[in-house]
Design a protein around this motif. Structure first.
Motif, PDB file in Angstrom:
ATOM      1  N   PHE A   1       4.461   6.122  -4.752  1.00 21.80           N
ATOM      2  CA  PHE A   1       4.975   6.242  -6.115  1.00 21.80           C
ATOM      3  C   PHE A   1       3.878   6.263  -7.174  1.00 21.80           C
ATOM      4  O   PHE A   1       4.172   6.329  -8.357  1.00 21.80           O
ATOM      5  CB  PHE A   1       5.964   5.114  -6.409  1.00 21.80           C
ATOM      6  N   ASP A   2       2.616   6.187  -6.740  1.00 19.19           N
ATOM      7  CA  ASP A   2       1.478   6.224  -7.644  1.00 19.19           C
ATOM      8  C   ASP A   2       1.632   5.229  -8.792  1.00 19.19           C
ATOM      9  O   ASP A   2       1.578   5.592  -9.972  1.00 19.19           O
ATOM     10  CB  ASP A   2       1.266   7.645  -8.184  1.00 19.19           C
ATOM     11  N   VAL A   3       1.885   3.965  -8.433  1.00 15.75           N
ATOM     12  CA  VAL A   3       2.072   2.915  -9.429  1.00 15.75           C
ATOM     13  C   VAL A   3       1.094   1.779  -9.201  1.00 15.75           C
ATOM     14  O   VAL A   3       0.663   1.529  -8.075  1.00 15.75           O
ATOM     15  CB  VAL A   3       3.509   2.346  -9.412  1.00 15.75           C
ATOM     16  N   ALA A   4       0.756   1.127 -10.287  1.00 15.19           N
ATOM     17  CA  ALA A   4      -0.011  -0.117 -10.197  1.00 15.19           C
ATOM     18  C   ALA A   4       0.995  -1.242  -9.998  1.00 15.19           C
ATOM     19  O   ALA A   4       2.134  -1.156 -10.458  1.00 15.19           O
ATOM     20  CB  ALA A   4      -0.808  -0.332 -11.476  1.00 15.19           C
ATOM     21  N   LEU A   5       0.593  -2.264  -9.314  1.00 15.92           N
ATOM     22  CA  LEU A   5       1.491  -3.381  -9.048  1.00 15.92           C
ATOM     23  C   LEU A   5       0.874  -4.702  -9.512  1.00 15.92           C
ATOM     24  O   LEU A   5       0.548  -5.563  -8.699  1.00 15.92           O
ATOM     25  CB  LEU A   5       1.824  -3.442  -7.555  1.00 15.92           C
ATOM     26  N   PRO A   6       0.736  -4.894 -10.832  1.00 14.05           N
ATOM     27  CA  PRO A   6       0.198  -6.167 -11.306  1.00 14.05           C
ATOM     28  C   PRO A   6       1.173  -7.301 -11.014  1.00 14.05           C
ATOM     29  O   PRO A   6       2.400  -7.087 -10.971  1.00 14.05           O
ATOM     30  CB  PRO A   6       0.045  -5.947 -12.810  1.00 14.05           C
TER      31      PRO A   6
ATOM     32  N   GLY B   1       0.815  -1.213   0.000  1.00 11.91           N
ATOM     33  CA  GLY B   1       0.000   0.000   0.000  1.00 11.91           C
ATOM     34  C   GLY B   1       0.846   1.259   0.000  1.00 11.91           C
ATOM     35  O   GLY B   1       0.545   2.236  -0.695  1.00 11.91           O
ATOM     36  N   TRP B   2       1.938   1.249   0.786  1.00 14.33           N
ATOM     37  CA  TRP B   2       2.833   2.407   0.823  1.00 14.33           C
ATOM     38  C   TRP B   2       3.460   2.648  -0.549  1.00 14.33           C
ATOM     39  O   TRP B   2       3.498   3.787  -1.017  1.00 14.33           O
ATOM     40  CB  TRP B   2       3.918   2.195   1.881  1.00 14.33           C
ATOM     41  N   VAL B   3       3.946   1.597  -1.192  1.00 11.69           N
ATOM     42  CA  VAL B   3       4.569   1.746  -2.517  1.00 11.69           C
ATOM     43  C   VAL B   3       3.564   2.301  -3.514  1.00 11.69           C
ATOM     44  O   VAL B   3       3.875   3.228  -4.278  1.00 11.69           O
ATOM     45  CB  VAL B   3       5.145   0.401  -3.015  1.00 11.69           C
TER      46      VAL B   3
END
Length: 134
Positions: free
Chosen positions: A19-24, A13-15
């Motif tokens: 960094f406003d990134v999606a983490l697929p 959640g922090w990442v």
């Protein structure tokens, strides 16, 4: 369980927020060396929907492959050194178990012992295998 929750929920959640990134899953790996290599294996197997790849160097031997593997497996890259037979044996055990379950697995044996020099040299190769060398 608290450590798992921290790793899977809080850090993730922090990442995402920082960094406003999606983490697929196909772009997310669990990485670790030695005891944290075991954590990477555990998190990858328990959360293949989150971690599409496991990068594991010199896994310790406290966490063993389960008798029945999950149906969905992340890809896995394992490495261990020729001068760390205990860890090499465990990496080989994990690679065989994952392959037997139909997993996409790379097992690399490198000259070296249990420590930063081996892991530092292998990390770029692991990342290139997992995500391409773009």
């Amino acid at each position: 369980m608290a450590h798992e929750r921290f790793f899977v929920e809080d850090v993730r959640g922090w990442v995402q927020s920082r960094f406003d990134v999606a983490l697929p899953a196909e772009q997310t790996a669990a990485f670790g060396v030695s005891a944290s290599g075991e954590l990477a294996l555990a998190m990858g197997l328990r959360h293949p929907d989150i971690y599409g790849t496991i990068l594991c160097a010199s896994p310790g031997a406290g966490y063993r492959p389960p008798a029945v593997m999950p149906r969905q497996l992340p890809r896995a890259y394992l490495v261990a050194g020729t001068q760390e037979p205990f860890f090499l044996k465990n990496a080989t055990r994990w690679a065989a178990a994952l392959r037997d379950a139909g997993g996409d697995v790379v097992l690399t044996e490198r000259a070296g012992s249990h420590g930063d020099a081996l892991w530092r040299a292998e990390l770029p190769l692991m990342v290139a295998w997992a995500f391409g060398s773009s």
